[in-house]
Design an enzyme around this catalytic site. Structure first.
Site, PDB file in Angstrom:
ATOM      1  N   GLY A  24       0.622  -1.139  -0.128  1.00 50.99           N
ATOM      2  CA  GLY A  24       0.070   0.093  -0.231  1.00 50.99           C
ATOM      3  C   GLY A  24       0.812   1.293  -0.141  1.00 50.99           C
ATOM      4  N   ASN A  26       1.594   3.210  -2.501  1.00 53.69           N
ATOM      5  CA  ASN A  26       0.902   4.055  -3.468  1.00 53.69           C
ATOM      6  C   ASN A  26      -0.250   4.680  -2.821  1.00 53.69           C
ATOM      7  OD1 ASN A  26       2.116   4.309  -6.118  1.00 53.69           O
ATOM      8  ND2 ASN A  26       2.272   1.878  -5.995  1.00 53.69           N
ATOM      9  N   ARG A  77     -14.033 -15.091  -8.609  1.00 58.86           N
ATOM     10  CA  ARG A  77     -13.650 -13.772  -8.632  1.00 58.86           C
ATOM     11  C   ARG A  77     -14.770 -12.828  -8.969  1.00 58.86           C
ATOM     12  NH1 ARG A  77     -10.330 -11.448 -13.851  1.00 58.86           N
ATOM     13  NH2 ARG A  77     -11.741 -12.869 -15.101  1.00 58.86           N
ATOM     14  N   ILE A 104      -7.064  -9.125 -12.229  1.00 57.31           N
ATOM     15  CA  ILE A 104      -7.757  -8.789 -13.537  1.00 57.31           C
ATOM     16  C   ILE A 104      -9.325  -8.589 -13.287  1.00 57.31           C
ATOM     17  CG2 ILE A 104      -8.430  -9.006 -15.859  1.00 57.31           C
ATOM     18  CD1 ILE A 104      -5.604 -10.429 -16.188  1.00 57.31           C
ATOM     19  N   LEU A 105      -9.578  -7.329 -13.483  1.00 54.62           N
ATOM     20  CA  LEU A 105     -11.192  -6.920 -13.203  1.00 54.62           C
ATOM     21  C   LEU A 105     -12.073  -7.285 -14.241  1.00 54.62           C
ATOM     22  CD1 LEU A 105     -10.604  -3.296 -11.873  1.00 54.62           C
ATOM     23  CD2 LEU A 105     -11.266  -5.363 -10.534  1.00 54.62           C
ATOM     24  N   ASN A 119      -5.210   3.089 -12.815  1.00 51.68           N
ATOM     25  CA  ASN A 119      -4.615   2.105 -12.550  1.00 51.68           C
ATOM     26  C   ASN A 119      -2.882   2.575 -12.585  1.00 51.68           C
ATOM     27  OD1 ASN A 119      -3.488  -0.672 -11.608  1.00 51.68           O
ATOM     28  ND2 ASN A 119      -2.705  -0.773 -13.693  1.00 51.68           N
ATOM     29  N   HIS A 121       1.016   1.233 -12.989  1.00 53.16           N
ATOM     30  CA  HIS A 121       1.670   0.003 -13.529  1.00 53.16           C
ATOM     31  C   HIS A 121       3.230   0.308 -13.672  1.00 53.16           C
ATOM     32  CE1 HIS A 121       2.154  -3.544 -15.762  1.00 53.16           C
ATOM     33  NE2 HIS A 121       3.066  -3.246 -16.415  1.00 53.16           N
ATOM     34  N   ASP A 158      -3.892  -3.268 -18.821  1.00 55.74           N
ATOM     35  CA  ASP A 158      -2.978  -2.434 -18.954  1.00 55.74           C
ATOM     36  C   ASP A 158      -2.848  -1.690 -20.402  1.00 55.74           C
ATOM     37  OD1 ASP A 158      -1.861  -3.260 -16.515  1.00 55.74           O
ATOM     38  OD2 ASP A 158      -0.857  -4.969 -17.244  1.00 55.74           O
ATOM     39  N   GLU A 187       6.416   6.237  -9.133  1.00 59.29           N
ATOM     40  CA  GLU A 187       4.725   5.932  -8.899  1.00 59.29           C
ATOM     41  C   GLU A 187       4.113   6.905  -7.801  1.00 59.29           C
ATOM     42  OE1 GLU A 187       3.911   1.875  -8.525  1.00 59.29           O
ATOM     43  OE2 GLU A 187       5.780   1.215  -9.317  1.00 59.29           O
TER      44      GLU A 187
HETATM   45  C1  GRF Z   1       3.363  -1.017  -7.504  1.00 58.86           C
HETATM   46  O1  GRF Z   1       4.713  -1.361  -8.016  1.00 58.86           O
HETATM   47  C2  GRF Z   1       2.495  -1.127  -8.605  1.00 58.86           C
HETATM   48  O2  GRF Z   1       3.076  -0.357  -9.815  1.00 58.86           O
HETATM   49  C3  GRF Z   1       2.208  -2.409  -9.123  1.00 58.86           C
HETATM   50  O3  GRF Z   1       1.913  -3.225  -7.674  1.00 58.86           O
HETATM   51  C4  GRF Z   1       2.977  -2.308  -6.665  1.00 58.86           C
HETATM   52  C5  GRF Z   1       2.064  -1.916  -5.664  1.00 58.86           C
HETATM   53  O4  GRF Z   1       3.058  -1.357  -4.429  1.00 58.86           O
HETATM   54  N1  GRF Z   1       1.103  -2.665  -9.527  1.00 58.86           N
HETATM   55  P1  GRF Z   1       2.120  -0.694  -3.451  1.00 58.86           P
HETATM   56  O5  GRF Z   1       1.354  -1.768  -2.649  1.00 58.86           O
HETATM   57  O6  GRF Z   1       1.578   0.403  -3.639  1.00 58.86           O
HETATM   58  O7  GRF Z   1       3.158  -0.420  -2.127  1.00 58.86           O
END
Ligand code: GRF
Length: 220
Positions: A24, A26, A77, A104-105, A119, A121, A158, A187
């Site tokens: 988490g 991000n 799912r 995947i949603l 998202n 990535h 993606d 990110e």
């Molecule tokens: C990130 O590198 C994101 O790009 C990828 O999964 C990772 C998640 O990291 N999809 P966090 O859980 O936000 O630390």
């Protein structure tokens, strides 16, 4: 693709629901940006598809409601994502942020939030998409530059319209871990920035391209 904006952005900042699966970081970057006031939005719900996701703690610490929709509770799912969808609708979110979600949603879910789900990535898409190991694959491929992408979620995994990208160099002595850490730092800049642009109603999808409108002139 149409963007659905909050009905009254003046009196109500956009409500954001965040989907996570793990640590988490991000999510934390986004929360801290909203707390600093640099992103005019409010995280109102955090959903994890894993009960042991460390990132849930960031929501608990802030008394933000959480939902666990994991494989133990919802083995299918479709049922799992129906739980997520219902929670997001009940929370009346304007924007859904997939921040490290590792599944995947399904089409119904993507349709429900079309134009208002993004998202993060860890590669410069369209390179190294459709994988959970984008950083290691970029290293193994030998690219000299990689990075991160914030994009709209569509049924092309993606492959949705790209809102922002940030590049990082691949260094001679990189491992997958050191490269992933360098990308992750970007990110943490790109995701809040994309949410800010969306919250300021400056994001327009034109075909495959995303136009970022200039900032409004400050009120006098
Ligand atoms: C990130 O590198 C994101 O790009 C990828 O999964 C990772 C998640 O990291 N999809 P966090 O859980 O936000 O630390």
């Amino acid at each position: 693709m149409t963007q659905q904006r909050p009905s009254d952005p003046v009196t109500r900042p956009p409500r954001v629901g965040v989907l996570i699966s793990g640590r988490g970081s991000n999510l934390l970057a986004l929360l801290e940006a909203t707390e600093r006031g640099t992103v005019p939005a409010e995280v109102v719900l955090v959903i994890s598809n894993r009960a042991d996701a460390g990132g849930i703690a960031y929501a608990h610490a802030r008394a933000i409601p959480t939902v666990i929709a994991d494989r133990a509770r919802y083995p299918k799912r479709s049922a799992r994502q129906e739980r997520m969808r219902a929670a997001l609708l009940a929370a009346d979110v304007d924007l859904v942020v997939c921040a490290g979600l590792d599944e995947i949603l399904v089409a119904d879910f993507v349709d429900e939030f079309a134009g208002r789900m993004i998202n993060v990535h860890p590669s410069l898409l369209p390179a190294f998409g459709k994988t959970l190991h984008a950083q290691a694959e970029a290293l193994a491929h030998g690219v000299k530059i990689t990075g991160c992408t914030i994009h709209f979620v569509t049924d092309d995994v993606d492959g949705g319209p790209i809102i922002l990208q940030r590049a990082v160099p691949v260094l001679e002595d990189d491992t997958a871990d050191t490269l992933a850490a360098r990308i992750l730092a970007e990110e943490h800049v790109a995701l809040p920035e994309a949410v800010r642009l969306w919250a300021e109603d400056r994001v327009r999808v034109v075909g495959r391209r995303v136009r970022i409108l200039p900032a409004a002139a400050p009120a006098r």
